[in-house]
Design a protein around this motif. Structure first.
Motif: not given
Lengths: 271, 789
Positions: B13, B116, B157
């Motif tokens: 990512e 994140r 996810n």
């Protein structure tokens, strides 16, 4: 007038601006601006106005390019030394923008010629370096009802205001030229080159905004800056009822030449 | 306690983000596209262009000393700013350049930390109360659950593209110090039949429309934390509102489904997850054995200062002989150098020694009593000011208008002004005890004003045409399992008087309120009345010409203004001003409707009505004119020339300016119609200040008078079609302008432009020029946009 594709692309960053748009750019292309003096101030003014697409540019300057000019007069390059300034400037303008019509006057402006020169222009830039010329330009513009941008620079200082008919003029503020020797000229006192660029680009912006008719011009206000400390301030200027040229009972009704200071020895020698 | 573990896909990512940044720099992807990926990575743009800030996930509000030391060092390599502790117990790095984003994220990953989910519509930092594991009152230590749930959820996810942000909190007791009753999912520890478990709240949250969490499950066993959280995340993912981000948090889902349906869908999901089988969270066992720090013991070099300090800041833990120590970090800012030294100093005390708190301070833990001298000596040298009364660390504020695009008031500056005022007050601040003073710059709840003992949120008020900064004053929140209630609004105060107001209230409390035993008891009962009286005392400010100070916000260089504030989530300050004029209009209409009103005065009232109507919505166009002529001029430009209001109203402005009352009386019907029309426009305005022209047309058509006033669209004028596909930005916009220049007002132009940056930018730019977008739709690979000049 409608813009062709090349013009649309060339002037796209103007057209994008809400205050300019297609209409404003068309006004610029139709505009006629006279630049008196193609030295420190005239150089940036001419470059920016040419780039902006001002349709007709008049250039008046009697001098030739000298090596000492290159420190600030950015329209002239080293190979131009010795060339008439109006020729050198005209070449650069054409190189930037072939659309522009350039009219050159390789002469000082005199009392008996100036009215005939300015009458064809929409806006006049005073880029001269002496008080005699500055007052002559002022008087001619007042009597001829022409808007003009006054600009003056010395050492690290700059000042500018924009005259529009019916508003305060340069004489309202200063009356007349200072006594001889009271104020040194650039060649005696020196000038930071970039100051010429700062003031010249302000004058160019005034001319462009005058043409497009947007924003507040520097009318009835004198903008003064000092680039040593980089401070800007504004002085409100009022129309002086006793002004000798635009007051209630004006004493100046026709133009006369005042003797310009002898300020540039090198130039004297050659002529 | 171990920290959370990074998922294996994080590396990939990061590489994706890196690629996007590279493409963005080459002009291949738009800023909007980059933003859509950058924000979920915890990277926000600051007000300064090309300057970013980054939020580091700190599950359970913790990092290890060595992580703190490293974060400070990494930050030093890429940024000049202080570190910042957030109200959700994270660390933030500010003033980062675009090129430094990836190196920073990479370096943080090396020390086991991720950004994140620091922002965007993601599972945000999962928190637990800072004294979890040390509080003698707690049922059990909940922080391992916050950490384990983090490890699990950041590997999923579907945690990164939820309808809106999703927050989870764990509290160890009914005291609910982690605000579990105010988050999307809240777990509060309890035991039943000797088994560990949780009470679960759902669909709570602070924001412009705050809501307390609803009791979802009275008790679930501790091994059910994951399936419960997963089920709630799933139904949010499936049914949440993705269209309107202003009504998207899970509390809106609860409201739209209703309790019964929400619970039904929850149980459905929960049942499925249990049926399919799941891995319970790996919970680390409590109370790890601590070794004495490998450090020479020190006596405090200033015994008197030490004793005052330890009374203020050191608390014995449930583990005998171990202490927790608060470090007040003013408004959450700590320099990189100090943070680095703090990390290094704490190293010998073990890994589990540091928490960030929701009031933006540090809380040390597991300090053996005999080493408190070391801590004191270290802190007095490294973090001076820490022996100030604890109240300085309990004033909480959001960033406010200084850096936040949404801010109305400079809340952080107000907080600093309050601290200065307390410092000079001479009050015995230690006597006040624990207190929460929470200040938000706008109605959004970043400063958590709804849960303060005293809460403030910024707004704009107007006096004689001049806008000045002010705060709504709230008091008496309760956060506790089953009892949570928000602070109640008691009044408002000009920003300049906020410090005086608080100081005076504390003075009253110290002189006679202390009998209430705690500030909380006092403020919920008698204190509110005292506060109301103080608000009345500080209500009035001098006229603009007498003292301009009140029209500047704290430490602001320019006059307070809302002009140019973005169409952000929080335009609420603007709404205050609009509502004010709406009320003016209502009052004026009442006077006009009153039969007893002197006919001579009716003309003047009509002039006022026209003035208020014209001014009311100007703020939404980013202008704040003061004088009457300016208001009418701006109204003509923004509402008449744009076709929103018919030009037949224009003569009214001349009559009003000339005070030509007979003419106005003859046109009184038009004046009231204008007022109705403006109200209808306002009613049709969306969150981005666009007026829904169509609905308002049909709505107003019902009323004949108004229908006549709106520039009616009888038949569609001919449409010029231009194909600008393949023309890049900004030339497509330039060409559109060239075409528009050839049209008359009201004529239509249809342009065809490409997907991506063209469709993202051109319509907005066209709108900004005052034209109207009639429609935009995608046909094949390109867009057709119809513009009305």
């Amino acid at each position: 007038m409608s813009l062709n594709d090349e013009q649309i692309e060339r002037y796209s960053r103007h057209i994008i601006l809400k205050d300019i748009g297609v209409e404003g750019q068309e006004k610029i292309l139709a505009g006629k601006v006279l630049i008196l003096g193609t030295g420190g101030l005239g150089a940036p003014v001419a470059l920016y106005l040419a780039a902006a697409g001002v349709g007709t540019l008049g250039l008046a300057d009697p001098d030739h390019v000298e090596l000492s000019n290159l420190q600030r007069q950015v329209i002239h390059f080293a190979p131009d030394v010795g060339k008439p300034k109006v020729v050198s400037a005209s070449e650069k303008i054409q190189a930037i923008n072939p659309d522009i019509q350039v009219i050159t006057y390789q002469t000082r402006v005199f009392a008996d010629t100036i009215a005939g020169i300015i009458k064809d222009y929409d806006f006049i830039i005073d880029g001269t370096d002496n008080f005699a010329a500055k007052f002559l330009i002022n008087d001619a513009c007042v009597l001829g009802a022409k808007p003009f941008s006054h600009g003056g620079i010395l050492r690290f200082d700059g000042q500018t205001m924009t005259y529009q008919p019916g508003h305060a003029c340069y004489r309202c503020l200063f009356g007349g030229p200072p006594p001889k020797g009271a104020v040194p000229s650039c060649s005696q006192a020196g000038i930071l080159g970039a100051v010429a660029g700062m003031l010249g680009t302000i004058q160019a912006a005034e001319a462009l905004r005058f043409l497009i008719g947007k924003g507040e011009l520097l009318t009835d206000r004198l903008l003064i800056f000092n680039a040593l400390d980089m401070k800007f301030r504004e002085v409100t200027v009022r129309k002086n009822p006793r002004c000798p040229v635009c007051g209630k009972n004006p004493s100046i009704k026709t133009l006369v030449d005042e003797e310009p200071p002898v300020c540039d020895l090198k130039h004297q020698k050659r002529s | 306690m171990r920290g959370y573990s990074l998922p294996s896909q994080l590396e990939g990512e990061i590489r994706e983000l890196e690629e996007l940044i590279r493409k963005f720099k080459q002009g291949e992807v738009s800023a909007t596209e980059l933003k859509a990926h950058r924000v979920p990575f915890g990277v926000y743009e600051q007000r300064e262009p090309d300057t970013y800030m980054m939020r580091i996930r700190c599950a359970a509000g913790t990092v290890s000393p060595s992580q703190l030391e490293q974060i400070a060092r990494i930050a030093s390599r890429h940024s000049m700013s202080d570190l910042h502790i957030t109200t959700r117990q994270e660390l933030q790095i500010h003033y980062i350049k675009l090129d430094d984003i990836i190196p920073l994220i990479g370096a943080l990953k090396e020390i086991g930390l991720a950004t994140r989910g620091g922002g965007g519509n993601t599972v945000r930092n999962i928190i637990s109360e800072p004294d979890a594991g040390t509080d003698p009152q707690e049922i059990f230590d909940v922080s391992p659950y916050a950490v384990a749930l983090t490890t699990r959820m950041i590997a999923e996810n579907d945690s990164w593209n939820l309808p809106r942000k999703f927050k989870i909190a764990f509290s160890g007791s009914v005291e609910d110090k982690a605000y579990a009753t105010l988050t999307d999912i809240g777990f509060i520890a309890r035991t039943q039949d000797g088994k560990k478990g949780f009470r679960v709240y759902a669909a709570g949250g602070l924001g412009a429309k705050s809501a307390a969490g609803k009791l979802l499950l009275d008790f679930v066993e501790a091994d059910q934390v994951y399936p419960v959280a997963k089920a709630l995340k799933n139904i949010f993912w499936k049914y949440g509102n993705r269209k309107n981000k202003h009504a998207a948090r899970s509390r809106f889902l609860w409201n739209s489904l209703g309790e019964e349906e929400f619970k039904k869908r929850f149980y459905e999901e929960y049942g499925n997850i249990r049926k399919e089988g799941f891995m319970p969270l790996a919970i680390e066992s409590e109370a790890p054995v601590l070794e004495a720090p490998d450090l020479k013991r020190e006596e405090a070099h200033d015994p008197e200062g030490f004793s005052r300090w330890s009374k203020r800041y050191a608390v014995e833990q449930k583990q005998k002989g171990l202490f927790s120590v608060r470090i007040p970090v003013a408004l959450g800012f700590i320099s990189r150098e100090r943070a680095e030294e703090l990390g290094r100093f704490l190293g010998p005390f073990g890994d589990d020694v540091l928490r960030m708190t929701q009031d933006q301070n540090f809380l040390l833990r597991n300090i053996p009593a005999e080493y408190l001298g070391n801590v004191y000596n270290f802190l007095t040298v490294t973090l001076p000011g820490l022996d100030r009364p604890a109240i300085y660390g309990r004033i909480l504020s959001c960033a406010g208008a200084s850096t936040c695009q949404l801010g109305i008031c400079l809340s952080r500056h107000a907080a600093r002004a309050l601290m200065r005022s307390l410092e000079e007050s001479g009050l015995d601040l230690d006597e006040i005890g624990p207190i929460k003073i929470n200040i938000s710059g706008c109605p959004n709840a970043c400063g958590q004003h709804q849960v303060g003992d005293l809460g403030f949120f910024g707004k704009a008020l107007r006096k004689e045409g001049h806008v000045y900064p002010a705060y709504n004053v709230l008091a008496g929140a309760v956060v506790r399992d089953g009892e949570t209630q928000f602070a109640e609004q008691v009044g408002e105060v000009p920003a300049k008087y906020l410090p005086d107001l608080v100081k005076d209230l504390l003075e009253i409390y110290l002189s006679k309120g202390v009998r209430a035993k705690s500030f909380q008891n006092y403020i919920r009962k008698k204190g509110k009345e005292d506060l109301k009286r103080l608000c009345a005392r500080y209500e009035k400010i001098p006229a603009f010409d007498e003292d301009k100070n009140f029209y500047f916000d704290w430490d602001a260089g320019a006059l307070f203004s809302l002009a140019g504030r973005g169409a952000g989530e929080c335009s609420a300050g603007l709404f205050d001003l609009i509502e004010l004029d709406l009320k003016n209009i209502k009052d004026t209409k009442e006077k006009l409707g009153d039969k007893g009103t002197d006919p001579a005065q009716r003309g003047a009232f009509l002039a006022k009505l026209i003035f208020y109507s014209s001014r009311m919505l100007l703020i939404t166009r980013g202008v704040e004119p003061k004088s009457e002529p300016e208001v009418f001029e701006a109204f003509s430009r923004h509402f008449i020339e744009t076709g929103l209001v018919a030009s037949s109203f224009k003569p009214l402005f001349d009559f009003a300016l000339r005070k030509d009352y007979p003419a106005l009386l003859a046109k009184d019907h038009e004046a009231t119609t204008l007022a109705d029309l403006i109200a209808a426009l306002y009613a049709s305005m969306d969150n981005s200040f666009n007026f829904q022209a169509q609905p308002s047309l049909s709505e107003t058509r019902k009323k004949k008078t108004v229908a006549a006033a709106v520039s009616e669209k009888k038949e569609m004028p001919p449409v010029t079609v231009k194909d600008f596909r393949g023309v890049a930005c900004p030339m497509n916009f330039v060409k559109t302008k060239v075409e528009l220049a050839q049209l008359k007002n009201g004529e239509l132009l249809e342009i065809w432009i490409d997907d991506g940056p063209p469709i993202e930018n051109v319509p907005g730019s066209v709108k900004a020029e005052g034209h109207k977008i009639i429609s935009q739709k995608k046909t094949g690979g390109y867009w057709s946009v119809v513009i009305k000049k």
